[in-house]
Design an enzyme around this catalytic site. Structure first.
Site, mmCIF file in Angstrom:
data_model
loop_
_atom_site.group_PDB
_atom_site.id
_atom_site.type_symbol
_atom_site.label_atom_id
_atom_site.label_comp_id
_atom_site.label_asym_id
_atom_site.label_seq_id
_atom_site.Cartn_x
_atom_site.Cartn_y
_atom_site.Cartn_z
ATOM 1 N N GLN A 297 -12.293 41.559 118.474
ATOM 2 C CA GLN A 297 -12.427 42.199 119.787
ATOM 3 C C GLN A 297 -13.760 42.928 119.907
ATOM 4 O O GLN A 297 -14.088 43.442 120.972
ATOM 5 C CB GLN A 297 -11.289 43.193 119.999
ATOM 6 C CG GLN A 297 -9.908 42.559 119.992
ATOM 7 C CD GLN A 297 -8.818 43.591 120.078
ATOM 8 O OE1 GLN A 297 -8.588 44.192 121.129
ATOM 9 N NE2 GLN A 297 -8.146 43.831 118.973
ATOM 10 N N ASN A 298 -14.518 42.978 118.827
ATOM 11 C CA ASN A 298 -15.811 43.657 118.860
ATOM 12 C C ASN A 298 -16.795 42.887 119.720
ATOM 13 O O ASN A 298 -16.768 41.656 119.758
ATOM 14 C CB ASN A 298 -16.381 43.787 117.439
ATOM 15 C CG ASN A 298 -15.522 44.674 116.572
ATOM 16 O OD1 ASN A 298 -14.878 45.585 117.068
ATOM 17 N ND2 ASN A 298 -15.504 44.398 115.285
ATOM 18 N N ILE A 299 -17.682 43.602 120.377
ATOM 19 C CA ILE A 299 -18.694 42.954 121.212
ATOM 20 C C ILE A 299 -20.094 43.136 120.639
ATOM 21 O O ILE A 299 -21.075 42.744 121.270
ATOM 22 C CB ILE A 299 -18.662 43.501 122.656
ATOM 23 C CG1 ILE A 299 -18.974 45.000 122.674
ATOM 24 C CG2 ILE A 299 -17.309 43.214 123.310
ATOM 25 C CD1 ILE A 299 -19.155 45.558 124.082
ATOM 26 N N HIS B 222 -13.572 39.127 123.284
ATOM 27 C CA HIS B 222 -14.142 39.889 124.400
ATOM 28 C C HIS B 222 -15.627 39.622 124.610
ATOM 29 O O HIS B 222 -16.313 40.415 125.244
ATOM 30 C CB HIS B 222 -13.917 41.394 124.176
ATOM 31 C CG HIS B 222 -12.477 41.772 124.161
ATOM 32 N ND1 HIS B 222 -11.998 42.919 123.556
ATOM 33 C CD2 HIS B 222 -11.383 41.151 124.677
ATOM 34 C CE1 HIS B 222 -10.691 42.986 123.693
ATOM 35 N NE2 HIS B 222 -10.294 41.930 124.367
ATOM 36 N N CYS C 297 -24.314 34.140 134.500
ATOM 37 C CA CYS C 297 -24.533 34.213 135.940
ATOM 38 C C CYS C 297 -23.192 34.211 136.659
ATOM 39 O O CYS C 297 -22.325 33.377 136.364
ATOM 40 C CB CYS C 297 -25.389 33.028 136.401
ATOM 41 S SG CYS C 297 -25.566 32.933 138.211
ATOM 42 N N THR D 152 -7.688 48.245 115.277
ATOM 43 C CA THR D 152 -7.488 48.101 116.716
ATOM 44 C C THR D 152 -6.209 48.799 117.123
ATOM 45 O O THR D 152 -5.250 48.861 116.346
ATOM 46 C CB THR D 152 -7.428 46.620 117.130
ATOM 47 O OG1 THR D 152 -7.122 46.538 118.535
ATOM 48 C CG2 THR D 152 -6.353 45.872 116.346
ATOM 49 N N ASN E 95 -4.648 50.895 110.209
ATOM 50 C CA ASN E 95 -5.274 51.808 111.159
ATOM 51 C C ASN E 95 -4.986 53.239 110.702
ATOM 52 O O ASN E 95 -3.816 53.586 110.482
ATOM 53 C CB ASN E 95 -4.718 51.577 112.569
ATOM 54 C CG ASN E 95 -5.567 52.228 113.640
ATOM 55 O OD1 ASN E 95 -5.863 53.411 113.581
ATOM 56 N ND2 ASN E 95 -5.962 51.440 114.639
#
Length: 224
Positions: A45-47, A76, A84, A161, A192
């Site tokens: 999920q890291n960007i 993600h 675009c 997460t 976690n």
């Protein structure tokens, strides 16, 4: 972990935090313990694109609709790319182009030189919360998840997460079901230090490990 044959890992921001945004060493620093060659898939999920620094974890952009799929799936998107909003072309993100209040225009649209056609603007190719505009490989990701859910899977590791985004929670829900369907004595683990699993999923994790993601390396080393 020494008996694991097929492992899927789902990661969140806790991986990058523990890695100091350098290397998510939590499971790759110790390949003999978590058995990199046995990792079927990593859903990140890291960007920040941090997984690109690691051998064997280069995602495909865009994600293809057919096999072979990469070992690492960016759920993600990542901040290295822009897209675009009109023609959906994907380009490398140039930070200097996003200065000021107006987003940059799409060069691909402009090059067509069609007066009647709209010229789109570029946006970072990342998912904000649970937006669904089709820009982040949603259909292709669903195909990968469906394929992974049908394959024999005996371990699921969810690291760093909180699963607050509904799409991520649905992903883990499907993978949890797959472990129970195929595995005899399979294991599901939640790692976690601060957050417990969502209530709807909590009872389906065999292990809840309350440590920083990086500390998992030491734990695996000590029992292997």
């Amino acid at each position: 972990m020494r008996t694991v044959k097929s492992l899927i890992v789902v990661t969140g921001a806790g991986i990058s935090v523990s890695a100091g945004c350098e290397l998510p060493a939590v499971y790759w620093h110790y390949p003999q313990g978590l058995c990199f060659e046995r990792v079927r898939r990593v859903y990140t999920q890291n960007i920040d694109g941090i997984e690109r620094q690691l051998h064997g974890l280069h995602p495909s952009v865009p994600l293809p609709f057919r096999k072979p799929w990469p070992r690492c799936i960016q759920v993600h998107g990542d901040i290295r790319h822009a897209y675009c909003v009109v023609c959906r072309s994907i380009v490398a993100l140039e930070p200097e182009s996003f200065q000021g209040s107006r987003p940059p225009s799409c060069r691909s649209c402009a090059s067509r030189q069609r007066r009647a056609a709209a010229i789109g603007v570029l946006r970072p190719r990342i998912r904000l919360y649970d937006q669904d505009d089709g820009a982040i490989d949603d259909e292709a990701i669903q195909l990968v998840v469906a394929d992974d859910s049908r394959a024999p899977l005996d371990a699921l590791l969810v690291v760093g997460t909180a699963l607050r985004i509904p799409g991520a929670a649905r992903l883990v829900d499907k993978l949890l079901a797959s472990v129970r369907l195929f595995a005899d004595g399979g294991v599901t683990a939640w790692v976690n230090p601060l957050v417990q699993p969502p209530t709807s999923l909590a009872s389906r994790f065999d292990l809840k490990v309350v440590v920083e993601a990086a500390a998992l390396v030491d734990m695996v080393e000590s029992i292997s």
